[in-house]
Design an enzyme around this catalytic site. Structure first.
Site, mmCIF file in Angstrom:
data_model
loop_
_atom_site.group_PDB
_atom_site.id
_atom_site.type_symbol
_atom_site.label_atom_id
_atom_site.label_comp_id
_atom_site.label_asym_id
_atom_site.label_seq_id
_atom_site.Cartn_x
_atom_site.Cartn_y
_atom_site.Cartn_z
ATOM 1 N N CYS A 72 0.827 -1.219 0.000
ATOM 2 C CA CYS A 72 0.000 0.000 0.000
ATOM 3 C C CYS A 72 0.855 1.260 0.000
ATOM 4 O O CYS A 72 0.319 2.376 -0.110
ATOM 5 C CB CYS A 72 -0.938 -0.001 1.198
ATOM 6 S SG CYS A 72 -1.942 -1.478 1.295
ATOM 7 N N HIS A 100 -9.352 3.820 -0.865
ATOM 8 C CA HIS A 100 -7.979 3.311 -0.764
ATOM 9 C C HIS A 100 -7.640 2.408 -1.951
ATOM 10 O O HIS A 100 -7.576 1.181 -1.818
ATOM 11 C CB HIS A 100 -7.833 2.576 0.580
ATOM 12 C CG HIS A 100 -6.476 2.061 0.880
ATOM 13 N ND1 HIS A 100 -5.315 2.600 0.353
ATOM 14 C CD2 HIS A 100 -6.066 1.019 1.684
ATOM 15 C CE1 HIS A 100 -4.268 1.915 0.802
ATOM 16 N NE2 HIS A 100 -4.700 0.958 1.593
HETATM 17 N N1 COA Z 1 -16.785 1.963 4.445
HETATM 18 C C1 COA Z 1 -18.052 2.378 4.251
HETATM 19 N N2 COA Z 1 -18.961 1.684 3.515
HETATM 20 C C2 COA Z 1 -18.517 0.566 2.923
HETATM 21 C C3 COA Z 1 -17.213 0.086 3.055
HETATM 22 C C4 COA Z 1 -16.325 0.823 3.862
HETATM 23 N N3 COA Z 1 -15.083 0.408 4.048
HETATM 24 N N4 COA Z 1 -17.077 -1.046 2.343
HETATM 25 C C5 COA Z 1 -18.272 -1.261 1.762
HETATM 26 N N5 COA Z 1 -19.132 -0.300 2.114
HETATM 27 C C6 COA Z 1 -20.545 -0.215 1.769
HETATM 28 C C7 COA Z 1 -20.833 -0.494 0.313
HETATM 29 O O1 COA Z 1 -20.928 0.689 -0.447
HETATM 30 C C8 COA Z 1 -22.175 -1.207 0.392
HETATM 31 O O2 COA Z 1 -23.181 -0.234 0.567
HETATM 32 P P1 COA Z 1 -24.632 -0.406 -0.130
HETATM 33 O O3 COA Z 1 -25.170 -1.681 0.422
HETATM 34 O O4 COA Z 1 -25.350 0.823 0.297
HETATM 35 O O5 COA Z 1 -24.329 -0.472 -1.594
HETATM 36 C C9 COA Z 1 -22.091 -1.994 1.684
HETATM 37 O O6 COA Z 1 -21.177 -1.274 2.512
HETATM 38 C C10 COA Z 1 -21.640 -3.429 1.509
HETATM 39 O O7 COA Z 1 -20.529 -3.391 0.631
HETATM 40 P P2 COA Z 1 -19.745 -4.666 0.160
HETATM 41 O O8 COA Z 1 -18.913 -4.256 -1.014
HETATM 42 O O9 COA Z 1 -20.680 -5.831 0.007
HETATM 43 O O10 COA Z 1 -18.804 -4.910 1.397
HETATM 44 P P3 COA Z 1 -17.884 -6.106 1.590
HETATM 45 O O11 COA Z 1 -18.386 -6.891 2.746
HETATM 46 O O12 COA Z 1 -17.711 -6.859 0.309
HETATM 47 O O13 COA Z 1 -16.483 -5.426 1.971
HETATM 48 C C11 COA Z 1 -14.911 -4.859 3.646
HETATM 49 C C12 COA Z 1 -16.336 -4.699 3.149
HETATM 50 C C13 COA Z 1 -14.730 -4.037 4.899
HETATM 51 C C14 COA Z 1 -14.635 -6.347 3.985
HETATM 52 C C15 COA Z 1 -13.933 -4.382 2.531
HETATM 53 O O14 COA Z 1 -14.223 -3.037 2.227
HETATM 54 C C16 COA Z 1 -12.494 -4.524 2.948
HETATM 55 O O15 COA Z 1 -11.919 -5.606 2.886
HETATM 56 N N6 COA Z 1 -11.825 -3.435 3.361
HETATM 57 C C17 COA Z 1 -10.433 -3.446 3.755
HETATM 58 C C18 COA Z 1 -9.542 -3.287 2.565
HETATM 59 C C19 COA Z 1 -8.097 -3.517 2.925
HETATM 60 O O16 COA Z 1 -7.758 -4.440 3.656
HETATM 61 N N7 COA Z 1 -7.194 -2.713 2.390
HETATM 62 C C20 COA Z 1 -5.773 -2.812 2.653
HETATM 63 C C21 COA Z 1 -5.484 -2.211 3.954
HETATM 64 S S1 COA Z 1 -3.899 -2.619 4.584
#
Ligand code: COA
Length: 384
Positions: free
Chosen positions: A83, A332
């Site tokens: 990242c 991100h």
């Molecule tokens: N913040 C706010 N809203 C979020 C979000 C976040 N991080 N991630 C998803 N959403 C919202 C989506 O827009 C969706 O909204 P809607 O239902 O109104 O359309 C809903 O939440 C569900 O989204 P979805 O894509 O199904 O979520 P997900 O369960 O597939 O993924 C996480 C959610 C948290 C698991 C994913 O964003 C993630 O893995 N984040 C971390 C990424 C990471 O590790 N980066 C590297 C860092 S070192």
């Protein structure tokens, strides 16, 4: 070494850019930066990218990007440090200009992550952890940061509400950023009631999965005023590493690579944390912002959560953190993040941040972190 300045910036909107390809978004950001700087040529370029291969099946960005940007045969280099790939691209561009090897260099970052389902994106991201000892055992980045959060809560009494306050503050700032993926405000209750991802971290503690690109143009400081009235000088660069896996560290609440990269950047710039007017730090999870504040010297060890609760990190606070909305609200797209942080700091130092402007900002810091702290790059920028 020559002094180096940033003379132009550009970025795409962050979010789910399903109708654009990886090279299209990079070219969009790069052309904006070229246009903003007014340069008529670039001598060389660096492209930060975590994994075009795993997310969209595209490698060899060092040929793809200059081809679609129409700048062949200039030399291009793709750099990867998880990242923190974006900040690494800027560091390399800085060194190339500082050394006198080239004059006008583009540093950019790009990632296209939403073309695959979350489980595939999670697998791709886990390639930045220790695959054998961490990822194969089933732990993901939310899980690793959950361990850090639990330990921080245990050692220092950091509360679940304080973690939520980081997300609330960053969404408040991101609501004022037209490039943000999630430009809306949220409440502490919404964070606390959002879906549990890895205890104690919930959905609204996590940065999202994002598409996006960002680019900046650098040149020797002595040439900068030919292109812009408001060049921004790079006065500090700090780069450090730590064990890739958490189990190799004595204390998982201190990210030693952040401490070391910060020290190196402060020393090079000849300043102290108190001299920084604003910072963009790597809040991939809410706990990461608290650790970064402590490790960069903006809060005493263990008091990061308290500083957030007291409002010290708000746009009008003592040390504004993530006025862009941070990774949490702005999004991100991993390879682009480090450059997008620089775009925000330059925008702030030029006094062009509109509703989210930090008053009288003269010196800003960016902190871009790879994985769970295995690599970190800090840049310090100052109005010339
Ligand atoms: N913040 C706010 N809203 C979020 C979000 C976040 N991080 N991630 C998803 N959403 C919202 C989506 O827009 C969706 O909204 P809607 O239902 O109104 O359309 C809903 O939440 C569900 O989204 P979805 O894509 O199904 O979520 P997900 O369960 O597939 O993924 C996480 C959610 C948290 C698991 C994913 O964003 C993630 O893995 N984040 C971390 C990424 C990471 O590790 N980066 C590297 C860092 S070192």
């Amino acid at each position: 070494m020559r002094d180096v300045a940033i003379i132009g910036t550009g970025m795409t909107k962050f979010g789910e850019l399903w109708d654009k390809s990886l090279h299209e978004i990079f070219v969009e950001a790069a052309l904006k930066a070229i246009d903003d700087s007014g340069v008529e040529r670039i001598d060389s370029m660096y492209i930060g990218n975590l994994s075009g291969g795993l997310f969209v099946g595209q490698e060899h960005l060092a040929s793809l990007i200059p081809d679609y940007l129409g700048v062949c045969p200039i030399p291009a280099t793709r750099v990867e440090s998880a990242c923190s790939s974006g900040a690494l691209a800027l560091k390399q561009a800085f060194l190339e200009v500082a050394s006198g090897f080239s004059d006008i260099v583009l540093a950019g970052g790009v990632e296209k992550m939403t073309d695959v389902p979350t489980d595939v994106a999670t697998y791709g991201l886990a390639a930045a952890a220790d695959r054998e000892y961490e990822a194969f055992q089933g732990i993901t980045f939310p899980g690793l940061y959950a361990l850090i959060a639990r330990r921080h809560m245990y050692e220092y009494g950091t509360t679940r509400e304080q973690l939520a306050m980081v997300a609330v503050k960053n969404h408040k700032n991101g609501a004022k950023n037209p490039h943000a993926q999630f430009p809306f405000e949220i409440t502490i209750e919404q964070v606390l009631n959002s879906t549990l991802v890895a205890d104690p971290l919930r959905l609204l503690d996590c940065s999202p999965i994002t598409d996006g690109a960002a680019a900046v143009i650098v040149c020797p400081a002595e040439m900068a005023k030919e292109y812009t009235d408001k060049p921004i000088k790079i006065i500090g660069v700090g780069h450090a590493t730590d064990t890739i896996a958490l189990h190799g560290r004595n204390d998982i609440t201190t990210l030693k690579a952040t401490v070391e990269a910060g020290k190196r950047a402060y020393t090079m710039a000849g300043i102290k944390p108190e001299d920084i007017d604003l910072a963009e730090v790597h809040d991939c999870f809410t706990i990461a912002e608290i650790c970064a504040m402590e490790d960069l010297g903006f809060a005493k060890k263990g008091e990061g959560g308290k500083a957030v609760e007291e409002g010290l990190t708000e746009i009008d606070g003592k040390i504004p953190i993530n006025p862009s909305g941070g990774l949490k609200s702005k999004g991100h797209p991993v390879g682009a993040t480090g450059i997008a942080q620089v775009v925000e700091v330059v925008t702030q130092l030029r006094g062009k941040a509109g509703e989210r402007q930090v008053k009288d900002a003269k010196i800003g810091l960016t902190h871009n972190l790879g994985g769970s702290g295995g690599s970190v790059i800090v840049h310090i920028l100052e109005v010339m």
